[in-house]
Design a protein around this motif. Sequence first.
Motif, PDB file in Angstrom:
ATOM      1  N   UNK A 378       3.624  -1.364  -0.921  1.00 27.72           N
ATOM      2  CA  UNK A 378       3.715  -1.209   0.530  1.00 27.72           C
ATOM      3  C   UNK A 378       3.679   0.254   0.954  1.00 27.72           C
ATOM      4  N   UNK A 379       4.267   1.092   0.120  1.00 27.71           N
ATOM      5  CA  UNK A 379       4.227   2.527   0.425  1.00 27.71           C
ATOM      6  C   UNK A 379       2.772   3.012   0.426  1.00 27.71           C
ATOM      7  N   UNK A 380       2.018   2.517  -0.539  1.00 26.40           N
ATOM      8  CA  UNK A 380       0.602   2.917  -0.641  1.00 26.40           C
ATOM      9  C   UNK A 380      -0.235   2.324   0.487  1.00 26.40           C
ATOM     10  N   UNK A 381      -0.043   1.043   0.778  1.00 28.73           N
ATOM     11  CA  UNK A 381      -0.851   0.415   1.835  1.00 28.73           C
ATOM     12  C   UNK A 381      -0.468   0.953   3.215  1.00 28.73           C
ATOM     13  N   UNK A 382       0.797   1.338   3.392  1.00 24.29           N
ATOM     14  CA  UNK A 382       1.201   1.955   4.672  1.00 24.29           C
ATOM     15  C   UNK A 382       0.358   3.204   4.959  1.00 24.29           C
ATOM     16  N   UNK A 383      -0.028   3.890   3.902  1.00 26.44           N
ATOM     17  CA  UNK A 383      -0.796   5.146   4.066  1.00 26.44           C
ATOM     18  C   UNK A 383      -2.212   4.916   4.608  1.00 26.44           C
ATOM     19  N   UNK A 384      -2.658   3.671   4.655  1.00 29.30           N
ATOM     20  CA  UNK A 384      -3.966   3.407   5.272  1.00 29.30           C
ATOM     21  C   UNK A 384      -3.887   3.598   6.783  1.00 29.30           C
ATOM     22  N   UNK A 385      -2.649   3.686   7.307  1.00 25.51           N
ATOM     23  CA  UNK A 385      -2.492   3.849   8.751  1.00 25.51           C
ATOM     24  C   UNK A 385      -2.245   2.524   9.465  1.00 25.51           C
ATOM     25  N   UNK A 386      -2.386   1.429   8.746  1.00 23.60           N
ATOM     26  CA  UNK A 386      -2.147   0.112   9.341  1.00 23.60           C
ATOM     27  C   UNK A 386      -0.649  -0.116   9.490  1.00 23.60           C
ATOM     28  N   UNK A 387      -0.263  -0.601  10.664  1.00 26.09           N
ATOM     29  CA  UNK A 387       1.120  -1.001  10.874  1.00 26.09           C
ATOM     30  C   UNK A 387       1.146  -2.490  11.200  1.00 26.09           C
TER      31      UNK A 387
ATOM     32  N   UNK B 228      -7.031   9.565   9.959  1.00 28.99           N
ATOM     33  CA  UNK B 228      -7.963  10.601   9.528  1.00 28.99           C
ATOM     34  C   UNK B 228      -8.614  10.111   8.244  1.00 28.99           C
ATOM     35  N   UNK B 229      -9.920   9.948   8.259  1.00 37.65           N
ATOM     36  CA  UNK B 229     -10.592   9.398   7.078  1.00 37.65           C
ATOM     37  C   UNK B 229     -11.002  10.516   6.121  1.00 37.65           C
ATOM     38  N   UNK B 230     -11.599  10.100   5.051  1.00 34.35           N
ATOM     39  CA  UNK B 230     -12.113  10.940   3.980  1.00 34.35           C
ATOM     40  C   UNK B 230     -12.723  12.271   4.448  1.00 34.35           C
ATOM     41  N   UNK B 231     -12.443  13.363   3.752  1.00 37.08           N
ATOM     42  CA  UNK B 231     -13.073  14.650   4.052  1.00 37.08           C
ATOM     43  C   UNK B 231     -14.555  14.563   3.731  1.00 37.08           C
TER      44      UNK B 231
END
Lengths: 426, 426
Positions: A378-387, B228-231
């Motif tokens: 969940x920590x990793x998938x949270x980083x996609x920006x999806x809430x 913010x997507x990929x550089x």
Amino acid sequence: MADTGNKKQKLVHTSGAPIYMETSSAPTNIATIKYWGKADAKWNTPINDSVSVTLNQDDLKAVTTVAASTAFENDRLWLNGEEEEGAADNKRFRACVDGVRALATEKKDDDGKVLVTKEDWSKMKIHVSSYNTFPTAAGLASSAAGYAALVAALALLFGAKEEFPGQLTSIARQGSGSACRSLSGGFVAWRKGGKKEDWSDSLAEQVADENHWPEIRAVIMVVSDAKKDTSSTAGMSTSVETSLLLKHRADTVVSQRMEAIEKAFLAKDFETFGQLTMADSNQFHATCLDTYPPIFYMNDVSKSIIRIIHVYNKWAGKIQAAYTFDAGPNAVIFTLEEHAVEVGALMLHYYPEFGDKYVNNPDFEKKIKDFKLDKDLLEATDKTGREPKSGEVKMMYYTSSGPGPQRLTDTILNLDPTTGLNTYKK
Amino acid sequence: MADTGNKKQKLVHTSGAPIYMETSSAPTNIATIKYWGKADAKWNTPINDSVSVTLNQDDLKAVTTVAASTAFENDRLWLNGEEEEGAADNKRFRACVDGVRALATEKKDDDGKVLVTKEDWSKMKIHVSSYNTFPTAAGLASSAAGYAALVAALALLFGAKEEFPGQLTSIARQGSGSACRSLSGGFVAWRKGGKKEDWSDSLAEQVADENHWPEIRAVIMVVSDAKKDTSSTAGMSTSVETSLLLKHRADTVVSQRMEAIEKAFLAKDFETFGQLTMADSNQFHATCLDTYPPIFYMNDVSKSIIRIIHVYNKWAGKIQAAYTFDAGPNAVIFTLEEHAVEVGALMLHYYPEFGDKYVNNPDFEKKIKDFKLDKDLLEATDKTGREPKSGEVKMMYYTSSGPGPQRLTDTILNLDPTTGLNTYKK
């Protein structure tokens, strides 16, 4: 075609003329190597091969009843209980009815007495009533299932005899391209054909049946979408005319992918199967974007699902889930039975329950609600920006792979046995 | 390079050593045939040609001051007032400083006395202070403008003499690929090169200057984006490795488009220019989507702009506006002066004012607020599904095409004339 019941089919019209009637169900299918672009609009043939997983009819199916009688005045069609005016003149419908009827055989009674000659069939008018057990508008290949069920029911009605293997699929293809792949279970390839002038070699072929890899599961996310984009037929036509990338894809990329994915399916190699499925879905949508004007089928919700699945696979250290998107924003996520609850729980976490009957399968719903997702995941998938946010996905289906069309004899008739008129109500 | 002031440059460090200082501004540029994918990572060269419109520095520019002195202890760099630690060891920065210094000439005073020999330059350390007149994070090619201003200022400082035309652009390219196109005004092509082993033939060439087609305008929609997507660098590398469509694009599509768009620009044929601009933007994003895992730069707001522009052109009966998107969700809409207010008003209608200074140009802002959009046009654009909603676009820029780098002598110095330390504050 499997036969699930008895053969009692003779019914009598109020006028005294016999009515012959058959009912068949058919599955939807989800392509993992996509069909996009027609080679021949008249014959409805594709510019490249494609291959799909047939889904289980316990969860999603079309059910079609067809009847023939000299007492009927016109060919008529009811879809989901509503009559389609002028449908009988529709060239897709005609191609299926006339195509299957051309393969008709004599109908005999148990004593061998001829009830209907081949010529008699051509004097009868046809009534058809068809419905889906899933929302037609949801973009879940309802026309594939519908035309497959139509062809399957007509084949039963007329006692159709194929002149070569796959002939019925080549007829269904003229109704709706991908319908040809819904005439078999498991994993089904559509060979583009084109060596024969009448395109009769553009047909479907079963690669493996539904028992070959029974662990395959699909989690379907039905994504809400305000804007209904271009129809497939119009979209394909513009893509073929304008996309330079589509031509390259059809000419050189797809054949390699077909070979690789069929091999992967037969070897039950989910890693390769999943990777090709995702890459090919993306490439199909890339050619839509390369179309002028561009066509967009995926939206920001679709993309958020893509990002989450890639992060999930990375976390897992291998491909355990593979998305694919057809001509709409809905995601079909293939996975294996052992990961299905985790994948479902992950989806439910980011796309929480929205309205009644959010998940089609109560047992699966309970399991995914109870499942505890890994903290690191969940920590990793949270980083996609999806809430987590409800409302953007309107339904989740959980299903498996299943067989081809089924003859139904113990079901409620969709056409009245004495008038041949529709009785199905939504 | 244009020279806007006097040549008084000798300043004195507190230690008594002279400080040599120059300031240059440089424009951003927006590619209409896109660069995506490196042929050689070390030399920062592209897999295909590209071409761009240089934007007007009155609206968007980078301003860079460079100073050299034996009194400085280290090479140092300040960006937007903040020192970049370790920047002097950054290989892009080094390639520019060392590349331009290799072309240094003697510096003489008005009487012809040598003040600095070519060898002297190599004994001095360099201080650099650079800022943008637009938000760095807004995705408006800030690195292209920044590296172009750096190379232009260094060329002034060292009295650099090119050994062949475009050599400075080949140095700027090593800082940031698209920076090479910011060293000229108007319409500028970057020839991919590759015939020379050191890639010195990968350089920019002006196709037409900013006076050739002075009616060209750009309306820039800065789209808000949570994710913010990929550089670009990482994205390109993955695309080159995984996208089969990118290879085809670079090998066969781009060269034809380059020829056609240069011809269209020279003929001031907006119809062809606009059509190619839109098609190529879409194709670039298509190759991003064909990348594995896929890269998404446009979002649903970007797509709504695309839909509106296509409907606008259809309503107009010809192409009057052409969008293009770089590695982010912002739209740059090219149009001609005669249609600019209408295009701006249409954008303002669907993406209404949001916060202070929403439009960069007060005169343009007044005009687009006063403009009455055609009823039929709005009826057609409404059908895209877009509804007026503020907050999704955070700023609108209105600008034109402009010249290359400008020498600035009457501006406030960004480096202290007695210490060479940064004085610029955001």
